[in-house]
Write a protein that holds these residues in place. Structure first.
Motif, mmCIF file in Angstrom:
data_model
loop_
_atom_site.group_PDB
_atom_site.id
_atom_site.type_symbol
_atom_site.label_atom_id
_atom_site.label_comp_id
_atom_site.label_asym_id
_atom_site.label_seq_id
_atom_site.Cartn_x
_atom_site.Cartn_y
_atom_site.Cartn_z
ATOM 1 N N VAL A 94 0.850 -1.200 0.000
ATOM 2 C CA VAL A 94 0.000 0.000 0.000
ATOM 3 C C VAL A 94 0.886 1.251 0.000
ATOM 4 C CG1 VAL A 94 -1.638 1.360 1.369
ATOM 5 C CG2 VAL A 94 -2.007 -1.094 1.069
ATOM 6 N N SER B 149 -7.767 2.240 3.362
ATOM 7 C CA SER B 149 -7.628 0.829 2.994
ATOM 8 C C SER B 149 -8.887 0.077 3.381
ATOM 9 C CB SER B 149 -6.430 0.198 3.702
ATOM 10 O OG SER B 149 -5.218 0.647 3.142
ATOM 11 N N MET C 22 -2.395 -3.190 6.236
ATOM 12 C CA MET C 22 -2.852 -2.099 5.355
ATOM 13 C C MET C 22 -3.472 -0.998 6.212
ATOM 14 S SD MET C 22 -4.522 -4.349 2.167
ATOM 15 C CE MET C 22 -5.805 -3.188 1.909
ATOM 16 N N SER D 34 -2.566 3.387 6.990
ATOM 17 C CA SER D 34 -3.578 4.229 6.359
ATOM 18 C C SER D 34 -4.195 5.184 7.359
ATOM 19 C CB SER D 34 -4.690 3.348 5.771
ATOM 20 O OG SER D 34 -4.163 2.384 4.889
#
Length: 187
Positions: A149, A165, A175, A179
């Motif tokens: 990511v 995400s 992830m 994020s």
């Protein structure tokens, strides 16, 4: 700030199947529980996990081609609402990306169908005639999808504060950790 990148897991999020690998295993009538256990116990790495899955398919069909695998994945349905969601995100200026430890033959199709910007998934090596060689193409580490990511965010000049995400399992937690917003979809 409005997030600029929306990263999605594929299996169980954009596609209404549990796992693209398991989807193919079922078509061949094989089971990878032994390899999954070895992977989760840290006895084998991602590359070996992929290699063992491909070996099961080659055992069931020694001449299996990437085309046959693509056909087996052709009926994997989009998740209800996925097309509308991606279209709206694009309309709002988001970059959209698939980050999946699933099969690239499916992520390529889904990214193209939905008009997504990028897709990262794992695959399989073939010989000149499209037959599976037995080796995998390793791009996304199941236990560290967050790293991928961040790679995608870097390509678009987005920072962690610009990332949303979406995932559905414990494998997507990395992830979420990288994020601004993590969304657990039907976890």
């Amino acid at each position: 700030a409005v997030p600029k990148l929306a990263a999605f897991d594929m299996d169980g999020v954009l596609v209404d199947i549990v796992s693209s690998w398991v989807h193919v295993h079922r078509r061949f009538g094989v089971n990878n529980d032994h390899s999954l256990r070895a992977y989760l116990d840290g006895e084998i790495d991602d590359r070996e996990f992929i290699r063992r899955d491909i070996a099961l398919w080659r055992e069931a069909d020694p001449g299996v081609t990437s085309g046959k695998i693509r056909e087996m994945l052709a009926d994997a349905p989009l998740m209800t609402g996925a097309a509308e969601l991606i279209a709206e995100l694009r309309r709002r200026g988001f970059k959209t990306v698939i980050v999946s430890a699933g099969i690239d033959l499916l992520s390529e199709r889904i990214a193209a169908e939905l008009g997504m910007d990028l897709q990262f998934a794992n695959g399989m090596c073939t010989d000149g005639s499209g037959r599976l060689s037995g080796e995998g193409i390793f791009r996304v580490r199941l236990m560290d999808k967050g790293r991928t990511v961040l790679d995608a965010a870097e390509m678009f000049g987005a920072g962690p504060e610009d990332i949303v995400s979406v995932g559905n399992s414990r494998y997507d937690v990395s992830m979420f950790e990288r994020s601004a917003l993590g969304i657990a979809f039907c976890p």
